[in-house]
Enzyme design. Structure first.
Site, PDB file in Angstrom:
ATOM      1  N   ASP A 146      52.685  17.405  53.699  1.00 40.34           N
ATOM      2  CA  ASP A 146      51.310  17.483  54.210  1.00 40.34           C
ATOM      3  C   ASP A 146      50.289  17.505  53.071  1.00 40.34           C
ATOM      4  OD1 ASP A 146      52.795  20.123  54.099  1.00 40.34           O
ATOM      5  OD2 ASP A 146      50.730  20.860  54.094  1.00 40.34           O
ATOM      6  N   VAL A 174      56.011  20.743  57.226  1.00 40.45           N
ATOM      7  CA  VAL A 174      54.662  20.153  57.167  1.00 40.45           C
ATOM      8  C   VAL A 174      53.554  21.205  57.103  1.00 40.45           C
ATOM      9  CG1 VAL A 174      55.303  17.956  58.243  1.00 40.45           C
ATOM     10  CG2 VAL A 174      54.656  19.897  59.702  1.00 40.45           C
ATOM     11  N   ARG A 232      50.208  27.007  39.099  1.00 44.63           N
ATOM     12  CA  ARG A 232      51.421  26.209  38.855  1.00 44.63           C
ATOM     13  C   ARG A 232      51.028  24.854  38.299  1.00 44.63           C
ATOM     14  NH1 ARG A 232      53.639  27.642  44.772  1.00 44.63           N
ATOM     15  NH2 ARG A 232      54.539  29.692  44.364  1.00 44.63           N
ATOM     16  N   GLN A 277      64.789  30.818  42.375  1.00 46.91           N
ATOM     17  CA  GLN A 277      64.422  29.851  41.321  1.00 46.91           C
ATOM     18  C   GLN A 277      64.877  28.451  41.757  1.00 46.91           C
ATOM     19  OE1 GLN A 277      66.124  33.028  39.954  1.00 46.91           O
ATOM     20  NE2 GLN A 277      64.057  33.651  40.371  1.00 46.91           N
ATOM     21  N   GLY A 322      61.797  25.752  41.090  1.00 43.72           N
ATOM     22  CA  GLY A 322      61.473  26.894  41.934  1.00 43.72           C
ATOM     23  C   GLY A 322      60.277  26.633  42.830  1.00 43.72           C
ATOM     24  N   ASP A 323      60.034  27.572  43.750  1.00 43.18           N
ATOM     25  CA  ASP A 323      58.879  27.534  44.655  1.00 43.18           C
ATOM     26  C   ASP A 323      58.887  26.324  45.583  1.00 43.18           C
ATOM     27  OD1 ASP A 323      58.059  29.829  43.344  1.00 43.18           O
ATOM     28  OD2 ASP A 323      56.861  28.714  41.893  1.00 43.18           O
ATOM     29  N   LYS A 338      61.789  27.877  49.699  1.00 43.37           N
ATOM     30  CA  LYS A 338      63.088  28.420  50.131  1.00 43.37           C
ATOM     31  C   LYS A 338      62.918  29.519  51.179  1.00 43.37           C
ATOM     32  CE  LYS A 338      63.903  29.368  45.795  1.00 43.37           C
ATOM     33  NZ  LYS A 338      62.830  28.639  45.084  1.00 43.37           N
ATOM     34  N   GLY A 385      59.592  34.837  44.216  1.00 43.54           N
ATOM     35  CA  GLY A 385      58.549  35.175  45.186  1.00 43.54           C
ATOM     36  C   GLY A 385      58.715  34.200  46.333  1.00 43.54           C
ATOM     37  N   HIS A 386      59.232  34.679  47.446  1.00 43.03           N
ATOM     38  CA  HIS A 386      59.531  33.792  48.578  1.00 43.03           C
ATOM     39  C   HIS A 386      58.559  34.092  49.723  1.00 43.03           C
ATOM     40  CE1 HIS A 386      63.931  33.042  47.089  1.00 43.03           C
ATOM     41  NE2 HIS A 386      63.015  32.753  46.201  1.00 43.03           N
TER      42      HIS A 386
HETATM   43  P1  GDP Z   1      59.983  29.757  47.326  1.00 44.06           P
HETATM   44  O1  GDP Z   1      59.932  30.550  46.076  1.00 44.06           O
HETATM   45  O2  GDP Z   1      60.882  28.568  47.210  1.00 44.06           O
HETATM   46  O3  GDP Z   1      60.314  30.574  48.551  1.00 44.06           O
HETATM   47  O4  GDP Z   1      58.524  29.173  47.531  1.00 44.06           O
HETATM   48  P2  GDP Z   1      57.121  29.976  47.351  1.00 44.06           P
HETATM   49  O5  GDP Z   1      56.941  30.871  48.506  1.00 44.06           O
HETATM   50  O6  GDP Z   1      57.029  30.572  46.008  1.00 44.06           O
HETATM   51  O7  GDP Z   1      56.111  28.761  47.338  1.00 44.06           O
HETATM   52  C1  GDP Z   1      56.004  27.870  48.390  1.00 44.06           C
HETATM   53  C2  GDP Z   1      54.564  27.933  48.920  1.00 44.06           C
HETATM   54  O8  GDP Z   1      54.333  26.819  49.759  1.00 44.06           O
HETATM   55  C3  GDP Z   1      54.295  29.150  49.766  1.00 44.06           C
HETATM   56  O9  GDP Z   1      52.941  29.481  49.653  1.00 44.06           O
HETATM   57  C4  GDP Z   1      54.607  28.652  51.182  1.00 44.06           C
HETATM   58  O10 GDP Z   1      53.893  29.374  52.169  1.00 44.06           O
HETATM   59  C5  GDP Z   1      54.109  27.250  51.100  1.00 44.06           C
HETATM   60  N1  GDP Z   1      54.821  26.255  51.915  1.00 44.06           N
HETATM   61  C6  GDP Z   1      56.130  26.171  52.237  1.00 44.06           C
HETATM   62  N2  GDP Z   1      56.393  25.034  52.908  1.00 44.06           N
HETATM   63  C7  GDP Z   1      55.214  24.376  53.022  1.00 44.06           C
HETATM   64  C8  GDP Z   1      54.828  23.113  53.586  1.00 44.06           C
HETATM   65  O11 GDP Z   1      55.636  22.355  54.104  1.00 44.06           O
HETATM   66  N3  GDP Z   1      53.501  22.778  53.471  1.00 44.06           N
HETATM   67  C9  GDP Z   1      52.586  23.580  52.881  1.00 44.06           C
HETATM   68  N4  GDP Z   1      51.321  23.152  52.825  1.00 44.06           N
HETATM   69  N5  GDP Z   1      52.912  24.770  52.336  1.00 44.06           N
HETATM   70  C10 GDP Z   1      54.219  25.149  52.405  1.00 44.06           C
HETATM   71  P1  IMO Z   2      61.353  31.424  43.139  1.00 40.29           P
HETATM   72  O1  IMO Z   2      62.639  32.055  43.646  1.00 40.29           O
HETATM   73  C1  IMO Z   2      59.239  29.542  39.836  1.00 40.29           C
HETATM   74  C2  IMO Z   2      60.284  30.844  35.783  1.00 40.29           C
HETATM   75  C3  IMO Z   2      59.256  31.618  35.005  1.00 40.29           C
HETATM   76  C4  IMO Z   2      59.625  31.224  33.590  1.00 40.29           C
HETATM   77  C5  IMO Z   2      61.139  31.138  33.651  1.00 40.29           C
HETATM   78  C6  IMO Z   2      61.856  32.393  33.172  1.00 40.29           C
HETATM   79  O2  IMO Z   2      60.130  32.027  43.724  1.00 40.29           O
HETATM   80  O3  IMO Z   2      61.428  29.948  43.237  1.00 40.29           O
HETATM   81  P2  IMO Z   2      62.191  34.841  34.129  1.00 40.29           P
HETATM   82  O4  IMO Z   2      61.217  35.835  34.664  1.00 40.29           O
HETATM   83  O5  IMO Z   2      63.248  34.454  35.080  1.00 40.29           O
HETATM   84  O6  IMO Z   2      62.758  35.240  32.802  1.00 40.29           O
HETATM   85  O7  IMO Z   2      61.296  33.518  33.818  1.00 40.29           O
HETATM   86  O8  IMO Z   2      61.466  30.896  35.004  1.00 40.29           O
HETATM   87  N1  IMO Z   2      60.624  31.415  37.114  1.00 40.29           N
HETATM   88  C7  IMO Z   2      60.232  30.887  38.282  1.00 40.29           C
HETATM   89  N2  IMO Z   2      59.433  29.828  38.539  1.00 40.29           N
HETATM   90  N3  IMO Z   2      59.810  30.222  40.859  1.00 40.29           N
HETATM   91  C8  IMO Z   2      60.634  31.261  40.613  1.00 40.29           C
HETATM   92  O9  IMO Z   2      61.317  31.876  41.587  1.00 40.29           O
HETATM   93  C9  IMO Z   2      60.841  31.673  39.281  1.00 40.29           C
HETATM   94  N4  IMO Z   2      61.550  32.655  38.689  1.00 40.29           N
HETATM   95  C10 IMO Z   2      61.424  32.484  37.364  1.00 40.29           C
HETATM   96  O10 IMO Z   2      57.955  31.217  35.355  1.00 40.29           O
HETATM   97  O11 IMO Z   2      59.137  29.931  33.313  1.00 40.29           O
HETATM   98 MG    MG Z   3      58.507  31.319  44.728  1.00 40.80          MG
END
Ligand code: GDP
Ligand code: IMO
Ligand code: MG
Length: 422
Positions: A330, A409, A302, A221, A12-13, A16, A40-41
Site C-alpha cells: 500500500d 495492505v 529507518r 530481526q 528486520g521490521d 512480523k 519491536g513488533h
Molecule cells: P516487525 O519488527 O517485523 O514486527 O515490524 P515493525 O512492527 O517493527 O514494523 C512494521 C511497521 O509497519 C509497523 O508500524 C506495522 O504496524 C506496519 N505495517 C505492517 N504491515 C503493514 C502493511 O501492510 N502496510 C502498512 N502501511 N503498514 C504495515
Molecule cells: P525486529 O524484530 C530492525 C539492528 C540494529 C543494529 C543491529 C544490531 O523489530 O525486526 P542489536 O541491538 O541487535 O545489537 O543491533 O541490528 N536491529 C534491528 N533492526 N529490526 C529489529 O528487530 C532489529 N533488532 C536489531 O538497528 O543495526
Molecule cells: Mg520491528
C-alpha cells in the site's frame, strides 16, 4: 505436527508481529526463539496499537500459549515494563506465557557494555539498539552468562560475581559509566519474572508437537542481520534464520514444517551498515513518510530503498522459505514506477549472488515495473488488486520461485489478504 516458522527476509521490521497475530488463530502455541528487546513488533487491531519487544505476538489471543524459548535473551527490567503495560490494558498473561529456564539474562552491566562498545567505535559503530544484546550473547558463548533458571537460587551472588567481571571490562574503556543508573528496577524485574512459570521449554515444545498441537515460531530481526549470513559486522548477535528456530527451541530440523518468509514491497534498514538499494533522495524520503518508517524500539528514522532481489533470493535459500508474505504494498501506491534490484556489479563483475562484502562503490542493476495509483488499504480480496500489483507479485514470485501467499495492505489485523490460489 510440525513447527512452522515465520521470519524476516530483509533487515528486520518486515511486519512480523502483525502477521504472527493474524496467523495465531490457526495455531495452539506461539514461540520466540532468538533476539530480545532489540525487537519491536507492532500489532494493530480495534484502533489500538501495541508494540511487543520480549513477548510473542500471539499474546492477544488469550486462549493460546506463548513461550519465550531458550535462544532468546531476556532483560528482567524491560520484561517487567512490558508486563506492566499489558496489565494496564487489563490483561493477565501469567497463565499463557511460559519462559525457558535456559534463556540467557540481559543484566544491567550488559547494557552498559553495549553502550561502551558502541561509544568506543565512533564512526564504525553498529548502530545497536543498546539493549545489551551483543554482550549477553558474548557471555553465552563465552560460558559466563546467567540464565532465567538462575534467578531461582542465589541470584544476587551470581550477579555480583558477573558484575565484577563486567566492571573489569568496563575499566578498559576511556569513558566512565555509572552502572547503578542501569540497575534501577532490576530487583522488581526479577520478582516479576518469578510470577511466571519457568520451564524446560525444549521438553514442553516437543511434548506439544507429540500431542498434535500446532506451533508457530516467530523470528525477530531479519536474515540480513543474522550473525553468520547477514552483512557482518553490521548485524545482531543471534541466528535469525530458520536454523536458529531449531537451536532456539530445541526442535529437530525434521520437525520444521512451513517456513514463512516475510518481506516489505520495498526495503528498510535501521542502524549502520551497507544497504545497496538505499535511496538518499526525495523518493527515499517519500517512502519513509508514506511507510511511517521510524523504529518501533528506538524511534530512529529507518533508511529506505527499493526491493533487492539479490538479497531476497539469498534469504529464501538460507531459510528454505516455502511461502512468502509481502507487506506494505500500500505504501508504494504513490509511485509511477517501482524499481527492483536484480544484480550487483562489484569490481566490474556482475553477480546475482549475495557477496561476502557489499563494497561502497558497488553498482546496482535495476529493472523497472509500472506502479499502481489505487489505494490498497481498503481491499478485501485479491480479485480487487490493480493489474500492476498483480504484475509486481507475478514478477517477484517468478524470480524468487516461491508463492506469495499473504499480502498485507495496512497495519491493521483486518488489512490482510490471504491468496487462496497462490
Ligand atoms: P516487525 O519488527 O517485523 O514486527 O515490524 P515493525 O512492527 O517493527 O514494523 C512494521 C511497521 O509497519 C509497523 O508500524 C506495522 O504496524 C506496519 N505495517 C505492517 N504491515 C503493514 C502493511 O501492510 N502496510 C502498512 N502501511 N503498514 C504495515
Ligand atoms: P525486529 O524484530 C530492525 C539492528 C540494529 C543494529 C543491529 C544490531 O523489530 O525486526 P542489536 O541491538 O541487535 O545489537 O543491533 O541490528 N536491529 C534491528 N533492526 N529490526 C529489529 O528487530 C532489529 N533488532 C536489531 O538497528 O543495526
Ligand atoms: Mg520491528
Amino acid at each position: 505436527m510440525k513447527v512452522d516458522v515465520l521470519l524476516g527476509l530483509q533487515w528486520g521490521d518486515e511486519g512480523k508481529g502483525k502477521v504472527v497475530d493474524v496467523l495465531t488463530p490457526k495455531y495452539d502455541v506461539i514461540t520466540r526463539f532468538q533476539g530480545g528487546p532489540n525487537a519491536g513488533h507492532t500489532l494493530e487491531f480495534n484502533n489500538i496499537k501495541h508494540v511487543l519487544h520480549n513477548i510473542p505476538s500471539g499474546i492477544f489471543h488469550t486462549d493460546k500459549m506463548n513461550i519465550i524459548g531458550n535462544g532468546v535473551v531476556l532483560d528482567p527490567i524491560s520484561f517487567k515494563q512490558e508486563i506492566d503495560e499489558l496489565e494496564a490494558k487489563g490483561m493477565d498473561i501469567t497463565k499463557n506465557l511460559l519462559i525457558s529456564k535456559k534463556a540467557h539474562l540481559i543484566l544491567p552491566t550488559h547494557r552498559v557494555l553495549d553502550r561502551a562498545s558502541e561509544d568506543s567505535k565512533g564512526k564504525t559503530k553498529i548502530g545497536s539498539t543498546l539493549k545489551g544484546i551483543g554482550p549477553t550473547y558474548m557471555d553465552k558463548t563465552g560460558r559466563n552468562g546467567l540464565r532465567v533458571g538462575d534467578i531461582l537460587n542465589n541470584f544476587d551472588q551470581k550477579y555480583a560475581d558477573l558484575k565484577k567481571k563486567h566492571q573489569q571490562l568496563l575499566s578498559m574503556y576511556d569513558k566512565e559509566y555509572d552502572v547503578t543508573e542501569y540497575e534501577v528496577g532490576l530487583q522488581e524485574g526479577i520478582d516479576c519474572l518469578k510470577r511466571f512459570t519457568i520451564i524446560d521449554s525444549e521438553h514442553s515444545i516437543n511434548n506439544y508437537i507429540k500431542e498434535g498441537k500446532s506451533v508457530l515460531a516467530e523470528g525477530a530481526q531479519g536474515t540480513l542481520l543474522d550473525i553468520d549470513f547477514g552483512s557482518y559486522p553490521f548485524v545482531t548477535s543471534s541466528n535469525t534464520i530458520c536454523a536458529g528456530a531449531c537451536t532456539g527451541m530445541g526442535v529437530a530440523p525434521n520437525k520444521i514444517g512451513e517456513v514463512y518468509g516475510i518481506f516489505k514491497a520495498y526495503c528498510t534498514r535501521v542502524g549502520s551498515g551497507p544497504f545497496p538499494t538505499e535511496l538518499f533522495d526525495e523518493t527515499g524520503e517519500e517512502l519513509r513518510k508514506a511507510g511511517h518508517e521510524f523504529g518501533a524500539t528506538t524511534g530512529r528514522p529507518r533508511r529506505c530503498g527499493w526491493i533487492d532481489l539479490v538479497a531476497l533470493k539469498y534469504s529464501v535459500m538460507i531459510n528454505g522459505v516455502t511461502q512468502l508474505i509481502m507487506t506494505k504494498g500500500d505504501v508504494l501506491s504513490t509511485f509511477k514506477t517501482i524499481k527492483v534490484a536484480t544484480s550487483y556489479i562489484i569490481d566490474g563483475v556482475e553477480t546475482k549472488e549475495f557477496p561476502f562484502e557489499l563494497p561502497e562503490n558497488m553498482e546496482v542493476v535495476y529493472t523497472e515495473l509500472p506502479g499502481w495509483s489505487e489505494d490498497l488499504t481498503g481491499l478485501k480480496s485479491e480479485n480487487e488488486f490493480p493489474e500492476e500489483l498483480n504484475a509486481y507479485i507475478d514478477y517477484l514470485e517468478s524470480e524468487l520461485e516461491v508463492p506469495i501467499k499473504i499480502v498485507s495492505v495496512g497495519p491493521d489485523r483486518d488489512q490482510t489478504i490471504i491468496r487462496e490460489e497462490a
